[in-house]
Design a protein around this motif. Structure first.
Motif, PDB file in Angstrom:
ATOM      1  N   THR A  13       0.839  -1.203   0.000  1.00 23.75           N
ATOM      2  CA  THR A  13       0.000   0.000   0.000  1.00 23.75           C
ATOM      3  C   THR A  13       0.875   1.255   0.000  1.00 23.75           C
ATOM      4  OG1 THR A  13      -1.601  -1.290   1.268  1.00 23.75           O
ATOM      5  CG2 THR A  13      -1.959   1.088   1.165  1.00 23.75           C
ATOM      6  N   ASP A  14       1.987   1.184   0.727  1.00 28.43           N
ATOM      7  CA  ASP A  14       2.927   2.310   0.740  1.00 28.43           C
ATOM      8  C   ASP A  14       3.454   2.561  -0.680  1.00 28.43           C
ATOM      9  OD1 ASP A  14       4.391   4.192   2.399  1.00 28.43           O
ATOM     10  OD2 ASP A  14       6.176   2.999   1.960  1.00 28.43           O
ATOM     11  N   PHE A  15       3.816   1.483  -1.384  1.00 33.09           N
ATOM     12  CA  PHE A  15       4.279   1.647  -2.778  1.00 33.09           C
ATOM     13  C   PHE A  15       3.139   2.099  -3.684  1.00 33.09           C
ATOM     14  CE2 PHE A  15       8.060  -1.121  -1.803  1.00 33.09           C
ATOM     15  CZ  PHE A  15       9.006  -0.182  -2.172  1.00 33.09           C
ATOM     16  N   LEU A  16       1.905   1.675  -3.374  1.00 30.38           N
ATOM     17  CA  LEU A  16       0.762   2.134  -4.167  1.00 30.38           C
ATOM     18  C   LEU A  16       0.670   3.658  -4.115  1.00 30.38           C
ATOM     19  CD1 LEU A  16      -2.082   1.754  -5.582  1.00 30.38           C
ATOM     20  CD2 LEU A  16      -3.019   1.793  -3.264  1.00 30.38           C
ATOM     21  N   PHE A  17       0.788   4.221  -2.898  1.00 32.76           N
ATOM     22  CA  PHE A  17       0.674   5.677  -2.771  1.00 32.76           C
ATOM     23  C   PHE A  17       1.782   6.371  -3.571  1.00 32.76           C
ATOM     24  CE2 PHE A  17      -1.392   4.938   1.644  1.00 32.76           C
ATOM     25  CZ  PHE A  17      -2.594   4.637   1.027  1.00 32.76           C
ATOM     26  N   LEU A  18       3.004   5.829  -3.477  1.00 35.14           N
ATOM     27  CA  LEU A  18       4.118   6.444  -4.207  1.00 35.14           C
ATOM     28  C   LEU A  18       3.897   6.318  -5.718  1.00 35.14           C
ATOM     29  CD1 LEU A  18       7.009   4.998  -1.997  1.00 35.14           C
ATOM     30  CD2 LEU A  18       6.186   7.358  -1.991  1.00 35.14           C
ATOM     31  N   SER A  19       3.418   5.152  -6.170  1.00 29.00           N
ATOM     32  CA  SER A  19       3.236   4.929  -7.613  1.00 29.00           C
ATOM     33  C   SER A  19       2.067   5.734  -8.151  1.00 29.00           C
ATOM     34  CB  SER A  19       2.956   3.452  -7.915  1.00 29.00           C
ATOM     35  OG  SER A  19       3.879   2.627  -7.295  1.00 29.00           O
ATOM     36  N   ALA A  20       0.964   5.792  -7.377  1.00 22.88           N
ATOM     37  CA  ALA A  20      -0.243   6.469  -7.876  1.00 22.88           C
ATOM     38  C   ALA A  20      -0.035   7.971  -7.984  1.00 22.88           C
ATOM     39  CB  ALA A  20      -1.430   6.146  -6.977  1.00 22.88           C
TER      40      ALA A  20
END
Ligand code: HEM
Length: 418
Positions: free
Chosen positions: A236-243
């Motif tokens: 989820t942390d990477f999701l925020f960075l990617s999104a």
């Protein structure tokens, strides 16, 4: 004598090839402490510290819990059922701690998988189980602890609580069913606890000890929750960075479970949960051409090996779920270990490896983390702009615990499944 059998020279390896080589070396064990449980060795006799023939015998038995049909039923029946029962309840509030949600979800799955009878657990029961698992996780934390005595005491207390609150009744029920096998209509359930009880007198397994059965069960519980839950948070942390860069990443995760799985594998590569596993040299040996004398401590730096540019190329440090990896290399790098102690739960947590051409066969498994992650993303999880996440630095140095969280506050747009 404290944790280490003998104080030895420390050798560190951090290239992909050396670390992999170290994992396969039969002279490197995980047995740092040979004392019995009563003398303070809280991991005495469990599979993760066993070596040689005893370790092989245990794994041969316990690996049966991870056969393909059991994994399939976990992924297509158990996980969706737990998600349906729990996810919306846990997310249905204004401000949510995703770390807590992830731990409770995984505790509920593990209870059913390993043999703790919580048919319809209350939130209080799940919360208690999760708190005890946090204490049990200290069993493997002693080796890196800033205060080994205190860590050992937390683990011993958690073991006693876990036995009293969760294992005792489950064990008595199963022992009764096993004793009456053949005459009863109800069969003992197919779970790890039943399996350990059924085989406790088998020669070579050394399971004829109630305390050891509790510790073995705890080892699997902790292995299954203290890794999958933080990986869900890391994804989820990477999701925020990617999104932030590409908002379409959310719909890709929701619409394509194979992409969600690649996202989880890339998360595991860059945020391994056991970044620096250690080994004890049982005999003189060598790793990557370096001589290792008996009694040395060998540190296998998975975190560095997973970004080795010779294997993952010049973009090794970038988060890219669409990356190509060389044939024979897993997308998760070495995050599930390798060799004799390779993680038995890897297909349960991470699914089957994805081939280079990304072909998905009919019997492919995506893994529980990808299945849970997709459901969390589907519900519109967002950063909480008011509250910052907090990393878990309780057990060892912050650099080694970069992949664990104490809390991860989020907001959720649509608590219920759209
Ligand atoms: C994201 C998920 C997971 C990660 C990253 C992970 C990672 C690892 C690693 C790196 C090892 C080897 C440690 C070493 O060689 O020193 C290991 C071993 C182990 N894991 Fe996992 N694991 C995960 C999920 C699970 C699950 C779901 C289970 C149980 C169902 C589990 C149970 C175990 C056990 C019992 C061992 C010890 C095996 C042995 O020593 O032979 N793990 N895991």
């Amino acid at each position: 004598m404290d944790v280490f059998q003998e104080p030895g020279t420390r050798f560190e390896f951090d290239t992909y090839d050396d670390v992999r080589h170290g994992f396969f070396d039969p002279d490197l064990s995980r047995t740092f402490d040979r004392r019995p449980f009563e003398a303070g060795n809280v991991r005495h006799g469990v599979v993760s510290t066993a070596h040689g023939e005893l370790h092989r015998a245990r794994r041969r038995l316990e690996n049966r819990q991870f056969r393909a049909e059991a994994l399939r039923s976990d992924e297509v029946e158990l996980a969706p059922r737990v998600i349906d029962e729990w996810l919306d309840t846990l997310l249905d509030r204004e401000a949510v701690d995703l770390s807590r949600v992830a731990h409770l979800l995984n505790a509920a799955v593990s209870a059913r998988r390993f043999g703790i009878d919580l048919d319809r657990p209350s939130l209080e029961e799940l919360t208690l189980l999760d708190a005890e698992l946090d204490g049990l996780a200290q069993m493997s934390g002693i080796i890196d602890s800033k205060d080994p005595e205190r860590t050992r005491e937390i683990a011993r207390t958690a073991l006693a609580d876990f036995e009293r609150d969760f294992v005792r009744a489950a064990r008595e029920r199963r022992a009764g069913l096993i004793a009456q096998r053949g005459t009863e209509i109800e069969q003992p359930p197919d779970d790890l606890l039943t399996m350990l009880l059924l085989h406790r007198h088998d020669p070579g397994l050394e399971l004829d000890d109630d305390g050891l059965i509790v510790r073995e069960l705890a080892t699997y519980f902790v292995g299954g929750t203290s890794t999958t839950a933080p990986t869900l948070v890391n994804a989820t942390d990477f999701l925020f960075l990617s999104a932030d860069r590409d908002p379409s990443v959310r719909s890709r995760i929701v619409d394509d479970l194979a992409f969600a799985q690649r996202f989880v594998h890339e998360t595991l590569r860059l945020r391994p949960l056991t970044p620096k596993p250690k080994r004890y040299a049982e005999a003189d040996t060598s790793v990557g051409g370096r001589a290792i004398p008996r009694g040395s401590v060998v540190v296998l730096d998975i975190a560095r090996a997973n970004v080795d540019p010779r294997v993952f190329g010049p973009t090794a440090n970038d988060f890219d779920p669409d990356r190509e990896v060389p044939h024979g290399v897993f997308r998760w790098g070495l995050s599930f270990g390798a060799g004799a102690h390779q993680c038995p739960g890897r297909s349960l947590a991470g699914g089957f490896p994805l081939s280079g051409d990304r072909t998905i066969t009919d019997d492919h498994l995506f893994g529980l983390i990808a299945v849970m992650f997709r459901e969390i993303v589907r519900r519109g999880v967002r950063r909480d702009p008011e509250r910052a996440p907090e990393r878990d630095t309780r057990r060892d140095t912050p650099t080694e615990r970069f992949s664990r969280w104490l809390s991860y506050p989020v907001l959720v747009d649509a608590p219920s499944r759209p």
